[in-house]
Design a protein around this motif. Sequence first.
Motif, short mmCIF file in Angstrom:
data_model
loop_
_atom_site.label_atom_id
_atom_site.label_comp_id
_atom_site.label_asym_id
_atom_site.label_seq_id
_atom_site.Cartn_x
_atom_site.Cartn_y
_atom_site.Cartn_z
N MET A 154 38.25 55.43 47.57
CA MET A 154 38.92 54.38 46.92
C MET A 154 38.64 54.23 45.54
O MET A 154 37.92 53.82 45.04
CB MET A 154 38.21 52.80 47.54
N ARG A 155 39.25 55.56 45.00
CA ARG A 155 39.06 55.65 43.71
C ARG A 155 39.62 54.58 42.54
O ARG A 155 38.77 54.37 41.30
CB ARG A 155 39.86 57.08 43.09
N LEU A 157 38.48 51.68 42.68
CA LEU A 157 37.48 51.00 42.55
C LEU A 157 36.36 51.42 41.09
O LEU A 157 35.77 50.64 40.75
CB LEU A 157 36.50 50.70 43.60
N LEU A 158 36.62 52.51 41.07
CA LEU A 158 35.52 53.31 40.08
C LEU A 158 35.85 52.75 38.70
O LEU A 158 34.77 52.62 37.98
CB LEU A 158 35.83 54.95 40.09
N ASP A 159 36.78 52.43 38.43
CA ASP A 159 37.03 51.63 36.79
C ASP A 159 37.19 50.35 37.05
O ASP A 159 37.47 49.81 35.80
CB ASP A 159 38.27 52.63 36.50
N ALA A 160 37.31 49.82 37.99
CA ALA A 160 37.40 48.53 38.32
C ALA A 160 36.18 47.99 38.19
O ALA A 160 35.08 48.39 38.58
CB ALA A 160 38.18 47.97 39.13
N HIS A 161 36.06 46.54 37.57
CA HIS A 161 34.76 45.85 37.36
C HIS A 161 34.46 45.28 38.97
O HIS A 161 35.20 44.97 39.67
CB HIS A 161 34.76 44.38 36.36
N GLY A 162 33.06 45.20 39.18
CA GLY A 162 32.43 44.76 40.38
C GLY A 162 33.12 43.48 40.93
O GLY A 162 33.09 43.34 42.02
N HIS A 195 35.92 43.66 43.40
CA HIS A 195 35.74 44.72 44.65
C HIS A 195 35.91 43.84 45.80
O HIS A 195 35.75 44.70 46.72
CB HIS A 195 34.29 45.42 44.32
N SER A 196 35.87 42.71 45.73
CA SER A 196 35.90 41.87 47.11
C SER A 196 34.67 42.38 47.99
O SER A 196 34.93 42.74 48.75
CB SER A 196 37.10 41.99 47.85
#
Lengths: 267, 340
Positions: free
Chosen positions: A244-245, A247-252, A255-256
Amino acid sequence: MEEFTIEQMPVRISVIIPARDEARSIAKVVAEARNISADTEVIVVCNGTSDDTADKAKKAGAKVVSTKKSLGHDVGRAVGACFAQGDVLLFIDGDFVIPASTLLGYIELVDKGWDLVLNAYSGFQVKTNIHSTAVAKRFLNRIIGRPDLEGSSMTTVPHAMSRRALNLIGIKILAVPPKAQVEAVLHGLRITRGPRINTSRFNRKRAGRKEKVMDLVLGDHLEAIAYFISQRGQRAGYTDFNRMRQLLDAHGSSHSRGVYYPYMLEI
Amino acid sequence: MIPQQRLFRRTGLQADRRKIAELNRSEEKERTSKKNSASAKGMKQSRVRREVGQIRERHDTGIELVKTSSFICDEDKVLAQNPYNLSVIISVSNEEGTIGELLASVKSLQPKEVIVVENGSTDKTLEICLQHEVTCFSYPYRLGHDVGRAIGAREATGEVFLFLDGDIVFQPQDLLPFVAACYQQVDIALNDVNPFYTKASMIDAVSLAKRFLNRVLRHGSLKYASLTAIPHAMKRRAAEIIGYANLAIPPKAQAMAALAGLTIENVHAVNVFSTNKIRSYNSSNTNVVEDMILGDHVEALQWVQATMGNRCFFADMIRQREMIDHAISQHGSFHEGYEC
């Protein structure tokens, strides 16, 4: 008169031998190559020699291409291939003698329909001690989808190819053997392994050359891998197995996910 | 004829290998016999300590062919620092069988925090995690390989990160050296898997990839050690230089660390070959995992090549490639004694 008729025979097999100061062994190497068959031509690419390699090769019955400058590794193979007339090309080195009967094994496999026949020797390995060039060769073969070739490589001689193979992969690429191997695989050529000849036992030791050659071979494999990636795209087409790449740059917070802190237990 | 010198070198090497194999065998025997006799918890502790001692002894005798680190592992000093500096990051998915024991073991390291990234579990893994004093990020879906590490590292507040997976239970004594190394000069402390390569058959495609990448990065002495394997530890500074997101593709992270000049060392040998649990995807989809790890290495090489050119450190200064063009222009006009 007899000699004249031999000259006139159409050439079927071309044996290409790059040589540099190989006066000690070149006559024997050429003689064995000529013994393969009557319709074999032997091309010695004499580059940067300071001894009488060229004369000895000529006397032994080879066609000699000479350059004053040293061509560098594997360039001699490409230069020799430019002058080859045969339907089958066999590449060997000038520094060690391989009997004609063994060389014939490679030719026969090409005659059977294989496009590229490699030395079955996989590079230096004793138990778990592998030479780093052997690692590179095995890794490259695995990456390009030919793990069955193990450590067999165009970097190693002897290897033979059909005229069709040469036309498809091109002459210039022969100067960087692993890259030529990648090109052969990309063209879907029929590649197999011929007789096994342990070349590490023969390679003549020359002062200060070992490290340089190792670096050259590693660089060649990198160049080959770069070429493969350029043809196959990102990761050379290998799976990312559902990472799930995004998610790597998205803020926590986006992330649900559930978040539990240790102090929650104490409340 | 093989030159005499080379022959000696080769046999010497084999002797070393044999010694290592023997040590491994005797250790294995001891381990199994002790397992049967010692059931009390106190005895278990002392057994583990002696095992670690043996491995360290092996480093000291210099039998190891790989470079071993010069750091000092003073366990009391490390344990005193841990509550202020150590973040343990564990990514876990469906490991109800091992996670409880692992968390208990990790607790004895006295870390500042334990960050569990639980993802896509359908068993009791989350429940067990919440019974322990951990910071838990729970994802209802699978994150994919190694993504949990990157996410966990980004949330970590310590100065040294210790990375583990939920499927293998490590004894604290086997984890401390990695942390100790990172408290000292080592930026990235890897598991020294090299002594466990005792058979040629163990060198699979993934091992070749690891070794090739290390060699290309001019870290050949690391041999088969890789960020792909656990346990490993790194300083926060290292993770920041690499970039947290890149920790999800371990070989790429290793390449970035190497080119950034970070200190990467094999610090301690923990055998993860025999303990690696056979997962559903390991048995039925072995090739998928292998292909993924190979893909990771290709991606790492791709990054290295984009950064410093296709041949990396190995520029071709020898070949006169332009001479081929010259020869091609002569095609068909071969004559005896041709010169150029």
